[in-house]
Design an enzyme around this catalytic site. Structure first.
Site, PDB file in Angstrom:
ATOM      1  N   HIS A 188       1.927   1.469   3.936  1.00  0.00           N
ATOM      2  CA  HIS A 188       2.896   1.960   2.942  1.00  0.00           C
ATOM      3  C   HIS A 188       2.412   1.794   1.484  1.00  0.00           C
ATOM      4  CE1 HIS A 188       7.469   2.826   2.724  1.00  0.00           C
ATOM      5  NE2 HIS A 188       6.858   3.344   1.683  1.00  0.00           N
TER       6      HIS A 188
ATOM      7  N   TYR B 123      12.481   1.816   5.465  1.00  0.00           N
ATOM      8  CA  TYR B 123      13.666   2.660   5.228  1.00  0.00           C
ATOM      9  C   TYR B 123      14.855   2.242   6.101  1.00  0.00           C
ATOM     10  CZ  TYR B 123      10.237   5.972   3.159  1.00  0.00           C
ATOM     11  OH  TYR B 123       9.241   6.562   2.428  1.00  0.00           O
TER      12      TYR B 123
ATOM     13  N   ASP C 286       9.561  12.232   7.840  1.00  0.00           N
ATOM     14  CA  ASP C 286       8.814  11.113   7.280  1.00  0.00           C
ATOM     15  C   ASP C 286       9.722   9.886   7.159  1.00  0.00           C
ATOM     16  OD1 ASP C 286       6.231  10.380   5.570  1.00  0.00           O
ATOM     17  OD2 ASP C 286       7.987   9.539   4.568  1.00  0.00           O
TER      18      ASP C 286
ATOM     19  N   LYS D 291       5.465   4.012   8.639  1.00  0.00           N
ATOM     20  CA  LYS D 291       4.563   3.243   7.776  1.00  0.00           C
ATOM     21  C   LYS D 291       4.798   1.747   7.971  1.00  0.00           C
ATOM     22  CE  LYS D 291       5.571   6.820   4.355  1.00  0.00           C
ATOM     23  NZ  LYS D 291       6.994   7.112   4.501  1.00  0.00           N
TER      24      LYS D 291
END
Ligand code: A2P
Length: 270
Positions: A105, A47, A42, A72
């Protein structure tokens, strides 16, 4: 082991969370996870580790179709055109030809039209077969209702913070009713669950760790856990949860625990 999404796509039931892991640490983390048998990773554009994940996947030589990748679109890239751009950037950074699951997100609380426009972009990507499934993240029942009222393709997944003390019952029940699979981010409460005396007592009863209890408790609630770890032994431990079952009275006890740790968000607010 897999769960079947409402469009027939199979998703491995334990995924590896990757937020806050970047660069070479991330490459090593993903390499080790894949070696241990993790097949569900994931990530998210926010990120900033999609390039590292892409590189680790490529080096692994594992057939693409055996790995399930989620990404996302972040808050600052919402809206139809921006979402498509953000998706294409994720695809490029991951060095992939398709993404398995793509999510919005976070919902915009004060701009339901932006949520809907962003969803339309996900529908386009799905129709173009650039993603195998689409869904949402951090959407609570009231956010989901607006998407469901305005969509052509229903979301297949909702990823929310979920751990003992934060069960989001209303959203979970609603998702079950609509056949939306719920995924748990921070299933270990960001590691803050692990010293809880009640959970330690239950873990001792099954001869398991608290982390394993949290992960199995998610699964027995029909929720797909995405525990994060950069430690080889702990990654291994987090997968070893299929040789025991938490008894109904312990499930009920954990289900009814009050919020005690996890994210810094107030769980009672949207
Ligand atoms: P580490 O990476 O050193 O293993 P969450 O998934 O809820 O966000 O929690 C992640 C945190 O929990 C990380 O700090 C991670 O640290 C820690 N963690 C993950 N798995 C375990 C485990 N099996 N036992 C103890 N701590 C764990």
């Amino acid at each position: 082991m897999y769960v079947e999404l409402k469009n027939g796509v199979n998703m491995p039931v334990i995924g590896l969370g990757t937020s806050l892991v970047e660069g070479q640490d991330c490459v090593l983390n993903i390499k080790q996870a894949l070696q241990l048998g993790y097949r569900h990773i994931d990530t998210a554009s926010a990120y900033k580790n999609e390039k590292s994940i892409g590189s680790a996947i490529k080096k692994s030589n594992i057939p693409r179709e055996e790995i399930f990748i989620t990404s996302k679109v972040w808050k600052d890239s919402m809206g139809y055109e921006n979402t498509i751009k953000s998706f294409n950037k994720s695809l490029e950074d991951l060095e992939l030809e398709y993404i398995d699951l793509f999510l919005i997100h976070w919902p915009r609380n004060n701009d339901k039209n932006l949520n809907i426009e962003t969803w339309k972009a996900l529908e386009t990507l799905y129709k173009e077969k650039k993603v195998r499934a689409i869904g949402l993240s951090n959407f609570l029942k009231h956010h989901l209702e607006i998407i469901l009222e305005n969509c052509e393709i229903e979301p297949m997944v909702d990823q929310i913070e979920f751990h003992p003390g934060l069960t989001r019952k209303e959203t979970l029940d609603f998702c079950k009713q609509k056949n939306i699979i719920v995924e748990a981010w921070a299933p270990l409460g960001k590691g803050k669950m692990l010293q809880n005396e009640d959970l330690l007592r239950i873990a001792q009863k099954y001869n398991k760790s608290v982390a394993q209890i949290c992960i199995k408790w998610c699964l027995q609630n029909g929720v797909i856990p995405l525990p994060k770890s950069t430690n080889l032994n702990r990654m291994k431990e987090n997968k070893e949860v299929f040789d025991f079952t938490i008894e109904p009275e312990d499930m009920e006890f954990i289900n009814n625990m009050k919020f005690f740790a996890g994210s810094d968000m107030d769980p009672n607010k949207s």
